[in-house]
Enzyme design. Structure first.
Site, short mmCIF file in Angstrom:
data_model
loop_
_atom_site.label_atom_id
_atom_site.label_comp_id
_atom_site.label_asym_id
_atom_site.label_seq_id
_atom_site.Cartn_x
_atom_site.Cartn_y
_atom_site.Cartn_z
N GLN A 39 -25.66 13.24 -66.46
CA GLN A 39 -25.99 13.65 -65.09
C GLN A 39 -27.46 14.06 -65.04
OE1 GLN A 39 -24.72 17.29 -63.08
NE2 GLN A 39 -23.86 16.05 -61.42
N PRO A 65 -19.06 17.18 -64.32
CA PRO A 65 -20.23 17.77 -64.98
C PRO A 65 -20.13 19.29 -64.96
CG PRO A 65 -20.79 16.96 -62.78
CD PRO A 65 -19.40 16.52 -63.05
N ASN A 118 -26.55 27.59 -52.19
CA ASN A 118 -28.01 27.78 -52.01
C ASN A 118 -28.52 27.05 -50.76
OD1 ASN A 118 -28.62 29.41 -54.23
ND2 ASN A 118 -28.78 27.64 -55.59
N HIS A 142 -27.74 13.45 -59.88
CA HIS A 142 -27.24 14.69 -59.27
C HIS A 142 -27.94 14.88 -57.92
CE1 HIS A 142 -25.56 18.50 -58.63
NE2 HIS A 142 -25.78 19.09 -59.78
N GLY A 143 -27.27 14.41 -56.88
CA GLY A 143 -27.83 14.55 -55.53
C GLY A 143 -27.12 15.64 -54.76
N THR A 165 -22.23 22.61 -66.41
CA THR A 165 -23.36 23.25 -67.08
C THR A 165 -22.85 24.35 -68.01
OG1 THR A 165 -24.98 22.73 -65.42
CG2 THR A 165 -25.33 24.78 -66.63
N ASN A 168 -25.11 19.84 -54.45
CA ASN A 168 -25.11 21.28 -54.76
C ASN A 168 -26.42 22.03 -54.55
OD1 ASN A 168 -22.61 20.46 -55.52
ND2 ASN A 168 -22.73 21.02 -57.66
N TYR A 228 -29.59 21.17 -54.97
CA TYR A 228 -30.74 20.92 -55.84
C TYR A 228 -31.68 19.90 -55.17
CZ TYR A 228 -27.95 23.72 -58.96
OH TYR A 228 -27.22 24.77 -59.48
C1 FNR Z 1 -19.99 23.32 -62.33
N1 FNR Z 1 -20.23 22.25 -61.47
C2 FNR Z 1 -21.31 21.42 -61.70
N2 FNR Z 1 -21.57 20.36 -60.87
C3 FNR Z 1 -22.57 19.49 -61.15
O1 FNR Z 1 -22.75 18.54 -60.40
N3 FNR Z 1 -23.34 19.66 -62.27
C4 FNR Z 1 -23.17 20.70 -63.13
O2 FNR Z 1 -23.88 20.80 -64.14
C5 FNR Z 1 -22.14 21.64 -62.82
N4 FNR Z 1 -21.94 22.73 -63.60
C6 FNR Z 1 -20.86 23.56 -63.41
C7 FNR Z 1 -20.61 24.61 -64.31
C8 FNR Z 1 -19.49 25.42 -64.15
C9 FNR Z 1 -19.23 26.52 -65.13
C10 FNR Z 1 -18.60 25.18 -63.07
C11 FNR Z 1 -17.36 26.01 -62.90
C12 FNR Z 1 -18.86 24.16 -62.17
C13 FNR Z 1 -19.23 21.87 -60.44
C14 FNR Z 1 -18.11 21.05 -61.08
O3 FNR Z 1 -18.58 19.78 -61.47
C15 FNR Z 1 -16.90 20.83 -60.11
O4 FNR Z 1 -17.35 20.17 -58.96
C16 FNR Z 1 -16.23 22.14 -59.71
O5 FNR Z 1 -15.99 22.94 -60.84
C17 FNR Z 1 -14.92 21.90 -58.95
O6 FNR Z 1 -13.98 21.26 -59.76
P1 FNR Z 1 -12.74 22.10 -60.43
O7 FNR Z 1 -13.35 23.03 -61.42
O8 FNR Z 1 -12.05 22.82 -59.33
O9 FNR Z 1 -11.88 21.05 -61.07
#
Ligand code: FNR
Length: 347
Positions: free
Chosen positions: A100, A25, A234, A174-175, A27, A177, A179
């Site tokens: 998500q 996922p 956070n 989404h449990g 954003t 990061n 949030y």
């Molecule tokens: C994320 N990540 C993230 N995780 C999540 O659970 N929901 C989200 O919407 C997002 N959004 C998001 C945006 C951007 C720009 C980044 C770089 C990361 C975290 C992502 O899903 C992932 O766990 C990490 O990027 C680590 O994986 P990679 O990038 O090393 O393959």
């Protein structure tokens, strides 16, 4: 011999993935001002349909779930219809996609939703300002009442039903990061003294209520869950957090979910209270399908799958840089390097 990355995986009787690579996922803040997914987003996801499963960017379940500009929602008919366009494009390209489901809790800002409280487990704020909107400082949240909590659980379930109406193959709760759900799971954010706080059992209650309500709404075979036992975003870690996750994962072993997904940016990080890497800790405690993530290259992902450290790998930033990530890896072509400037455009 086919590398394990490209072997199909039967998740359950409902879902078989064509390979072991998930699009993580991500954003992108590109929905329109009504938080409706756009045509450009449909094309962006469709270009990545050869991954085994796409997890959509985090998508808010209701207005007060919002903490970043232009993040898509799943609570109005226009948003459901916008997502329908995305899921149709992905399915026409042969892919699968989960939504998500997101509530940011204390990371929300009333700037986005007008009047109303910022809800969190406890009235403990975070420092700083909203990313991309640096003039907005975070507010001290209101501790959710038990009535607020019941409504939140119901709203997750409704958003899951909306996701199915929008044509998604399932949802990932989404449990992770830092949030809302994760805030209940960590002592730094949860200082409640009622049935949602103080003990691992109580602190896991909200997460389990959401999982059970979403499973009741759409069936466990279509439900994944992302968790971050290593608090890192956070959130301040606390040595007692591990007991909460030990309990939660034990409880999740009694539910039939599609998968659990590690939430971490770099899986080489080690957490003392977890005895090492988050993925290894989750593998030890969770018996079902595990998705690893966090800084993997095709080679390190292949190796981790061979070593059975997890069953599927999610790839994030490299998928932003390479819409054709899967075919490039398959054909041993060079990958473009990710850089933050790439976030400005949906390629
Ligand atoms: C994320 N990540 C993230 N995780 C999540 O659970 N929901 C989200 O919407 C997002 N959004 C998001 C945006 C951007 C720009 C980044 C770089 C990361 C975290 C992502 O899903 C992932 O766990 C990490 O990027 C680590 O994986 P990679 O990038 O090393 O393959």
């Amino acid at each position: 011999m086919t590398p394990i990355l490209f072997e199909p995986l039967k998740l359950n009787d409902t879902l078989t993935l064509s390979n072991r690579i998930l699009m993580a996922p991500l954003t992108r803040c590109m929905a329109d001002d009504e938080l409706v997914p756009t045509q450009a987003m449909a094309a962006y996801y469709a270009r990545r349909a050869d991954s085994g499963l796409i997890i959509s960017e985090a998508t808010i379940i209701r207005p007060d779930a919002q903490g970043y500009p232009n993040t898509p929602g799943l609570f109005t008919q226009a948003q459901i219809d916008g997502w329908k366009n995305v899921t149709t494009a992905v399915h026409n390209a042969g892919g699968k996609i989960f939504a998500q489901l997101w509530h940011v809790g204390r990371v929300a800002h009333p700037y986005f939703f007008g009047e109303g409280d910022v809800l969190a487990p406890s009235a403990i704020g975070i420092e700083g300002t909203v990313p991309r909107m640096r003039d907005l400082s975070y507010q001290t949240p209101k501790a959710a009442t038990v009535e607020d909590i019941k409504q939140l659980v119901a709203d997750y379930a409704q958003a899951a039903k909306n996701a199915i109406e929008a044509g998604f193959d399932g949802v990932e709760i989404h449990g992770a990061n830092g949030y809302l759900i994760d805030q209940f799971l960590h002592y730094a954010a949860n200082q409640r003294q009622d049935e949602y706080g103080e003990t691992p059992e109580n602190m896991s209650r909200f997460a389990l209520e959401v999982v059970d309500a979403v499973v009741a709404a759409i069936g466990g075979e279509r439900v994944g869950l992302r968790l971050s036992p290593g608090a890192y975003f956070n959130m301040e870690p606390d040595t007692r957090d591990a007991q909460v996750f030990d309990y939660l994962l034990e409880q999740l072993n009694t539910r039939e979910l599609a998968f659990i997904h590690v939430g971490i940016f770099d899986d080489s990080m080690e957490f003392e209270h977890l005895g090492g890497r988050v993925s290894d800790y989750m593998r030890k405690h969770y018996k079902g399908t595990l998705v690893g993530v966090g800084g993997f290259t095709p080679d390190t992902a292949q190796q981790a799958l061979c070593e059975k450290r997890f069953d599927l790998v999610a790839i994030g930033r490299p998928f932003i840089a390479n819409p054709d990530y899967v075919s490039r890896v398959k054909n041993k072509q060079e990958l473009a390097q990710y850089s933050e400037e790439m976030l400005a455009e949906l390629v």
